[in-house]
Design an enzyme around this catalytic site. Structure first.
Site, PDB file in Angstrom:
ATOM      1  CE  LYS A  70     -30.660 -50.159 101.965  1.00  0.00           C
ATOM      2  NZ  LYS A  70     -29.745 -49.937 100.828  1.00  0.00           N
ATOM      3  NE  ARG A 113     -26.927 -45.115 104.450  1.00  0.00           N
ATOM      4  CZ  ARG A 113     -28.063 -45.151 103.761  1.00  0.00           C
ATOM      5  NH1 ARG A 113     -29.204 -45.233 104.385  1.00  0.00           N
ATOM      6  NH2 ARG A 113     -28.037 -45.121 102.455  1.00  0.00           N
ATOM      7  NE  ARG A 128     -31.963 -45.275  93.131  1.00  0.00           N
ATOM      8  CZ  ARG A 128     -31.509 -45.788  94.278  1.00  0.00           C
ATOM      9  NH1 ARG A 128     -32.256 -46.632  94.955  1.00  0.00           N
ATOM     10  NH2 ARG A 128     -30.315 -45.481  94.734  1.00  0.00           N
ATOM     11  NE  ARG A 148     -31.499 -41.463  95.710  1.00  0.00           N
ATOM     12  CZ  ARG A 148     -31.431 -42.481  96.552  1.00  0.00           C
ATOM     13  NH1 ARG A 148     -32.376 -43.368  96.575  1.00  0.00           N
ATOM     14  NH2 ARG A 148     -30.405 -42.593  97.366  1.00  0.00           N
ATOM     15  NE  ARG A 181     -25.802 -43.199  97.212  1.00  0.00           N
ATOM     16  CZ  ARG A 181     -26.583 -43.373  96.123  1.00  0.00           C
ATOM     17  NH1 ARG A 181     -26.231 -42.861  94.964  1.00  0.00           N
ATOM     18  NH2 ARG A 181     -27.681 -44.070  96.226  1.00  0.00           N
TER      19      ARG A 181
END
Ligand code: AMP
Length: 186
Positions: free
Chosen positions: A15, A90, A127, A133, A144
Site C-alpha cells: 500500500k 482500520r 522489509r 522496522r 498484525r
C-alpha cells in the site's frame, strides 16, 4: 470538496509503495497513519509514548487517538486536492468517523490490495531486514494478520455496500500494479 481514496489491505501488501507513486503523480496528499505514528514514537510525544508498545506488538492504537490525529492532518493545505489514506481506516469506528466528514471529504474510491499470506510474510521479513522496522518480526506479523482479519477485513463489506471497492491483485511487478490502480484516477 477534497476526495479521499482509501488503500486497504494486509500488512506487506504494498500500500505504501503504491500510495507514494499515486499521490505524487496525481498531486494528492499521502497520509500514512503508520508513518505518522512512527514519527510520534521517534520524537517521543505523548501519543508516541502510548503508541510505542502497541506498534511493536502489532496491535492497533486506540481509535479515538488515531481519528484525532487523522482529522488534524486533513486540515493541512496539501489535502485540498484530495488525499490517499494509507492504513486508515482500520476499524469500523474509524470508517464511520469518515462518514461524518462526507460533505468536505467524501470517500471516492477504496482499493483493496490482495496478496497471499506466504508472499506477505516474505515481503515483511525482507522489509524488516532492510529497514529495521521494529514490528516487522515474526511475532508481530502474526498479531498484525489476526488484527487485520478481525478488525480491518470487515471494512471490505462496509465499502462494498457503498459500491466503492476496486480489488487490486497486488502480486507482481510494482509498475503493473501501479497501472492497475492509476487507471482509476485518469
Ligand atoms: P502500518 O505502517 O500502516 O503498517 O502501521 C503500523 C502500525 O501503526 C500498526 O500495526 C498499528 O499499530 C499502527 N496504526 C497505523 N494505522 C493505524 C490505524 N488506522 N489505527 C490504529 N493503529 C494504526
Amino acid at each position: 470538496m477534497s476526495e479521499l481514496n482509501i488503500f486497504l489491505g494486509p500488512p506487506g501488501a504494498g500500500k505504501g509503495t503504491q500510495a507514494l507513486k499515486i499521490a505524487s503523480e496525481f498531486d494528492l496528499a499521502h497520509i500514512s497513519t503508520g508513518d505518522m505514528l512512527r514519527e510520534h514514537v521517534s520524537s517521543a510525544t505523548e501519543l508516541g509514548k502510548i503508541a510505542k508498545s502497541l506498534l511493536d506488538e502489532g496491535n492497533l492504537v486506540p481509535d479515538e487517538l488515531v481519528i484525532e490525529m487523522l482529522l488534524e492532518r486533513l486540515n493541512n493545505e496539501d489535502c485540498k486536492n484530495g488525499a490517499i489514506l494509507d492504513g486508515f481506516p482500520r476499524t469500523l469506528p474509524q470508517a464511520k468517523s469518515l462518514e461524518s466528514l462526507d460533505k468536505e471529504f467524501p470517500v471516492a474510491k477504496v482499493f483493496v490490495f490482495e496478496v497471499n499470506e506466504d508472499e506477505l510474510i516474505k515481503r515483511i521479513l525482507l522489509r524488516g531486514e532492510m529497514t529495521g522496522r521494529s514490528d516487522d518480526t515474526e511475532d508481530s506479523i502474526k498479531v498484525r494478520f489476526e488484527v487485520y482479519k478481525k478488525d480491518t477485513q470487515p471494512l471490505v463489506d462496509f465499502y462494498n455496500e457503498k459500491n466503492l471497492v476496486n480489488v487490486i491483485d497486488a502480486v507482481g511487478e510494482v509498475e503493473d500494479i501501479y497501472n492497475s490502480i492509476s487507471r482509476h484516477f485518469k
